[in-house]
Design a protein around this motif. Structure first.
Motif, PDB file in Angstrom:
ATOM      1  N   GLU A  28       0.822  -1.205   0.000  1.00 44.27           N
ATOM      2  CA  GLU A  28       0.000   0.000   0.000  1.00 44.27           C
ATOM      3  C   GLU A  28       0.859   1.258   0.000  1.00 44.27           C
ATOM      4  O   GLU A  28       0.522   2.259  -0.646  1.00 44.27           O
ATOM      5  CB  GLU A  28      -0.929  -0.004   1.213  1.00 44.27           C
ATOM      6  N   GLU A  29       1.948   1.200   0.723  1.00 42.70           N
ATOM      7  CA  GLU A  29       2.860   2.344   0.765  1.00 42.70           C
ATOM      8  C   GLU A  29       3.464   2.610  -0.607  1.00 42.70           C
ATOM      9  O   GLU A  29       3.547   3.758  -1.061  1.00 42.70           O
ATOM     10  CB  GLU A  29       3.963   2.083   1.790  1.00 42.70           C
ATOM     11  N   ARG A  30       3.900   1.534  -1.289  1.00 34.72           N
ATOM     12  CA  ARG A  30       4.475   1.696  -2.628  1.00 34.72           C
ATOM     13  C   ARG A  30       3.429   2.210  -3.611  1.00 34.72           C
ATOM     14  O   ARG A  30       3.732   3.040  -4.459  1.00 34.72           O
ATOM     15  CB  ARG A  30       5.040   0.359  -3.118  1.00 34.72           C
ATOM     16  N   ARG A  31       2.211   1.717  -3.473  1.00 30.18           N
ATOM     17  CA  ARG A  31       1.149   2.181  -4.370  1.00 30.18           C
ATOM     18  C   ARG A  31       0.849   3.661  -4.139  1.00 30.18           C
ATOM     19  O   ARG A  31       0.624   4.418  -5.083  1.00 30.18           O
ATOM     20  CB  ARG A  31      -0.109   1.338  -4.167  1.00 30.18           C
ATOM     21  N   GLY A  32       0.849   4.076  -2.868  1.00 37.29           N
ATOM     22  CA  GLY A  32       0.632   5.487  -2.567  1.00 37.29           C
ATOM     23  C   GLY A  32       1.733   6.365  -3.133  1.00 37.29           C
ATOM     24  O   GLY A  32       1.467   7.456  -3.662  1.00 37.29           O
ATOM     25  N   GLU A  33       2.973   5.903  -3.032  1.00 32.11           N
ATOM     26  CA  GLU A  33       4.098   6.651  -3.575  1.00 32.11           C
ATOM     27  C   GLU A  33       4.016   6.741  -5.094  1.00 32.11           C
ATOM     28  O   GLU A  33       4.306   7.782  -5.691  1.00 32.11           O
ATOM     29  CB  GLU A  33       5.414   5.996  -3.153  1.00 32.11           C
ATOM     30  N   ARG A  34       3.611   5.622  -5.710  1.00 36.98           N
ATOM     31  CA  ARG A  34       3.482   5.608  -7.167  1.00 36.98           C
ATOM     32  C   ARG A  34       2.375   6.563  -7.610  1.00 36.98           C
ATOM     33  O   ARG A  34       2.518   7.287  -8.599  1.00 36.98           O
ATOM     34  CB  ARG A  34       3.170   4.177  -7.641  1.00 36.98           C
ATOM     35  N   ARG A  35       1.278   6.578  -6.878  1.00 37.23           N
ATOM     36  CA  ARG A  35       0.177   7.470  -7.213  1.00 37.23           C
ATOM     37  C   ARG A  35       0.617   8.932  -7.110  1.00 37.23           C
ATOM     38  O   ARG A  35       0.270   9.760  -7.957  1.00 37.23           O
ATOM     39  CB  ARG A  35      -1.016   7.219  -6.282  1.00 37.23           C
ATOM     40  N   ALA A  36       1.371   9.258  -6.067  1.00 34.78           N
ATOM     41  CA  ALA A  36       1.860  10.626  -5.900  1.00 34.78           C
ATOM     42  C   ALA A  36       2.767  11.021  -7.057  1.00 34.78           C
ATOM     43  O   ALA A  36       2.717  12.156  -7.545  1.00 34.78           O
ATOM     44  CB  ALA A  36       2.606  10.754  -4.572  1.00 34.78           C
ATOM     45  N   THR A  37       3.602  10.084  -7.513  1.00 31.45           N
ATOM     46  CA  THR A  37       4.484  10.353  -8.650  1.00 31.45           C
ATOM     47  C   THR A  37       3.677  10.598  -9.915  1.00 31.45           C
ATOM     48  O   THR A  37       3.988  11.495 -10.710  1.00 31.45           O
ATOM     49  CB  THR A  37       5.446   9.173  -8.868  1.00 31.45           C
ATOM     50  N   ILE A  38       2.639   9.801 -10.110  1.00 28.95           N
ATOM     51  CA  ILE A  38       1.775   9.976 -11.276  1.00 28.95           C
ATOM     52  C   ILE A  38       1.134  11.358 -11.263  1.00 28.95           C
ATOM     53  O   ILE A  38       1.112  12.061 -12.282  1.00 28.95           O
ATOM     54  CB  ILE A  38       0.680   8.885 -11.304  1.00 28.95           C
ATOM     55  N   LEU A  39       0.609  11.768 -10.113  1.00 30.25           N
ATOM     56  CA  LEU A  39      -0.057  13.072 -10.018  1.00 30.25           C
ATOM     57  C   LEU A  39       0.925  14.220 -10.259  1.00 30.25           C
ATOM     58  O   LEU A  39       0.579  15.206 -10.923  1.00 30.25           O
ATOM     59  CB  LEU A  39      -0.721  13.217  -8.649  1.00 30.25           C
ATOM     60  N   GLU A  40       2.119  14.093  -9.733  1.00 27.58           N
ATOM     61  CA  GLU A  40       3.123  15.142  -9.948  1.00 27.58           C
ATOM     62  C   GLU A  40       3.485  15.252 -11.429  1.00 27.58           C
ATOM     63  O   GLU A  40       3.574  16.349 -11.985  1.00 27.58           O
ATOM     64  CB  GLU A  40       4.376  14.839  -9.126  1.00 27.58           C
ATOM     65  N   ALA A  88       1.679  14.113 -14.061  1.00 23.99           N
ATOM     66  CA  ALA A  88       0.513  14.533 -14.839  1.00 23.99           C
ATOM     67  C   ALA A  88       0.263  16.026 -14.677  1.00 23.99           C
ATOM     68  O   ALA A  88      -0.068  16.723 -15.644  1.00 23.99           O
ATOM     69  CB  ALA A  88      -0.713  13.741 -14.406  1.00 23.99           C
ATOM     70  N   GLY A  89       0.418  16.529 -13.445  1.00 20.60           N
ATOM     71  CA  GLY A  89       0.220  17.957 -13.214  1.00 20.60           C
ATOM     72  C   GLY A  89       1.160  18.797 -14.060  1.00 20.60           C
ATOM     73  O   GLY A  89       0.753  19.817 -14.627  1.00 20.60           O
ATOM     74  N   ALA A  90       2.418  18.359 -14.157  1.00 17.84           N
ATOM     75  CA  ALA A  90       3.390  19.076 -14.983  1.00 17.84           C
ATOM     76  C   ALA A  90       2.987  19.022 -16.455  1.00 17.84           C
ATOM     77  O   ALA A  90       3.105  20.016 -17.182  1.00 17.84           O
ATOM     78  CB  ALA A  90       4.776  18.474 -14.788  1.00 17.84           C
ATOM     79  N   CYS A  91       2.493  17.885 -16.908  1.00 19.18           N
ATOM     80  CA  CYS A  91       2.063  17.743 -18.304  1.00 19.18           C
ATOM     81  C   CYS A  91       0.887  18.675 -18.611  1.00 19.18           C
ATOM     82  O   CYS A  91       0.859  19.330 -19.656  1.00 19.18           O
ATOM     83  CB  CYS A  91       1.664  16.298 -18.596  1.00 19.18           C
ATOM     84  N   PHE A  92      -0.089  18.727 -17.710  1.00 18.29           N
ATOM     85  CA  PHE A  92      -1.245  19.590 -17.934  1.00 18.29           C
ATOM     86  C   PHE A  92      -0.836  21.052 -18.025  1.00 18.29           C
ATOM     87  O   PHE A  92      -1.334  21.798 -18.880  1.00 18.29           O
ATOM     88  CB  PHE A  92      -2.272  19.399 -16.819  1.00 18.29           C
ATOM     89  N   LEU A  93       0.066  21.477 -17.146  1.00 18.68           N
ATOM     90  CA  LEU A  93       0.489  22.878 -17.153  1.00 18.68           C
ATOM     91  C   LEU A  93       1.333  23.203 -18.388  1.00 18.68           C
ATOM     92  O   LEU A  93       1.263  24.305 -18.924  1.00 18.68           O
ATOM     93  CB  LEU A  93       1.283  23.192 -15.887  1.00 18.68           C
ATOM     94  N   GLU A  94       2.119  22.236 -18.857  1.00 22.06           N
ATOM     95  CA  GLU A  94       2.989  22.480 -20.009  1.00 22.06           C
ATOM     96  C   GLU A  94       2.244  22.411 -21.333  1.00 22.06           C
ATOM     97  O   GLU A  94       2.497  23.212 -22.243  1.00 22.06           O
ATOM     98  CB  GLU A  94       4.128  21.452 -20.022  1.00 22.06           C
TER      99      GLU A  94
END
Length: 211
Positions: free
Chosen positions: A5-17, A19-25
């Protein structure tokens, strides 16, 4: 929390970071799930195991970016909070939030894409400005019912207060303009509260007494 669960949470946070950069760019319309997956260095299937669509991914990015701010507003606009300090606290936090570079960039992005990003605009409003307005309306409703505010519906009061907080300086920020030397800076939260109470306080003495 298990290691998995911890690894999945970390992976999700990486995805959001990422994706957020992609949306802004690249904007909402110019961002695809494939492009996000490519930047992550994984398969599109892995990304889809976390988010079933671009809309869901964008919504999660907005939720993640506004989570702390929403929690702050819930605390400031506590139904039992004194009226004047709560209004000033709301103004202070709201004005700081909308002037953050990332907030300005997101507004500019959505305004620039117009109807091409209608779904993104709806998602952003429902999870951003819409939440802010709803929290403020609920808080003001309690004080209106308590006889401390009058002259408008709670929704009208909330919309006026939000408008006072945004003002001309926020418009300049959205246009990428800085305030010229000698230009009027945003009024302090205390001044905005004064203007608000002149419009809606039953009487100023009562507001000061409650505060």
């Amino acid at each position: 929390m298990s290691k998995r669960e911890e690894r999945r949470g970390e992976r999700r946070a990486t995805i959001l970071e990422t994706a957020g950069a992609c949306f802004l760019e690249h904007g909402y319309a110019g961002t695809t799930m494939s492009a996000v997956a490519a930047r992550l260095g994984g398969s599109k299937g892995t990304l889809w195991s976390y988010f079933s669509s671009k809309e869901e991914l964008f919504a999660a990015c907005i939720e993640e970016k506004t989570e702390i701010f929403r929690a702050e507003l819930v605390q400031v606009l506590n139904p039992g909070a004194p009226l004047r300090p709560a209004i000033e606290g709301f103004c202070r936090r709201f004005m700081a939030k909308i002037r953050e570079p990332q907030s300005v960039a997101l507004y500019q992005l959505l305004c620039g894409e117009g109807t091409r990003a209608g779904e993104a605009s709806r998602i952003f409003y429902e999870r951003g400005p819409g939440v802010v307005q709803a929290l403020l309306v609920a808080f003001l409703s309690g004080h209106e019912a308590g006889g401390r505010l009058s002259g408008g519906t709670p929704l009208e009061m909330a919309q006026v207060l939000i408008s006072l907080c945004t003002g001309i300086s926020h418009q300049r920020a959205l246009l990428g303009l800085t305030c010229p030397q000698g230009a009027t800076q945003p009024p302090p939260p205390e001044k905005i509260a004064d203007l608000f109470f002149r419009l809606y306080a039953v009487n100023e003495a009562e507001v000061k007494r409650v505060a």
